[in-house]
Design a protein around this motif. Structure first.
Motif: not given
Length: 158
Positions: A44-47, A67-79, A124-128
């Motif tokens: 899978g893919l984690c973006l 979207a069809e490849r997403l298993d996981y997402i990481h949230f960050k933000d950038i200054n 999307y119902h995967g992990y974040i």
């Protein structure tokens, strides 16, 4: 047996590939090659919103396109101010983190209202995971920053 196959067959672990700023798979052409070469059935893919933006990609567009490849997402933000400074200085990614390029979610440039709408649209119902990359010697504000990130995300409907 390839590592991804062994992880699944021997240990029941679903492999997920995470393109990462400052890593071996970082830029658009590298991620596109990965998507061509490794089928979703294999891994899978984690973006990561922060890594995508840092590497000059639009997180909303990439989440949509993958979207069809997403298993996981990481949230960050950038200054944005720090980002422009460190890009101009051509310093390494982890040194940029030490300078504060990654900020609490909602205090940076990434559009989480659009991300929320998109994740709903693609169902999307995967992990974040919420992340705050920084110099570990400056971790005394980590709890405060994560609390701010959570409060912000709740305020925009997450």
């Amino acid at each position: 047996m390839p590592l991804a196959e062994r992880a699944w067959k021997k240990y029941g672990v679903r492999p997920v590939i995470h393109p990462h700023a400052g890593g071996h798979i970082e830029f658009e052409d590298e991620i596109q090659k990965l998507l061509r070469d490794i089928p979703y059935e294999t891994a899978g893919l984690c973006l990561d919103t922060g890594h995508l933006y840092y590497s000059k990609m639009d997180p909303v567009q990439w989440l949509r396109d993958c979207a069809e490849r997403l298993d996981y997402i990481h949230f960050k933000d950038i200054n944005l101010d720090v980002y422009q400074q460190v890009i101009g200085e051509h310093i390494r990614f982890f040194n940029a983190c030490g300078k504060g390029v990654m900020c609490p979610i909602g205090q940076g440039i990434i559009d989480y209202n659009s991300i929320r709408r998109l994740l709903k649209e693609i169902n999307y119902h995967g992990y974040i995971t919420i992340e705050q990359e920084r110099d570990p010697r400056n971790s005394d504000t980590s709890l405060r920053d994560v609390s701010r990130s959570i409060a912000y995300l709740k305020s925009v409907g997450f």
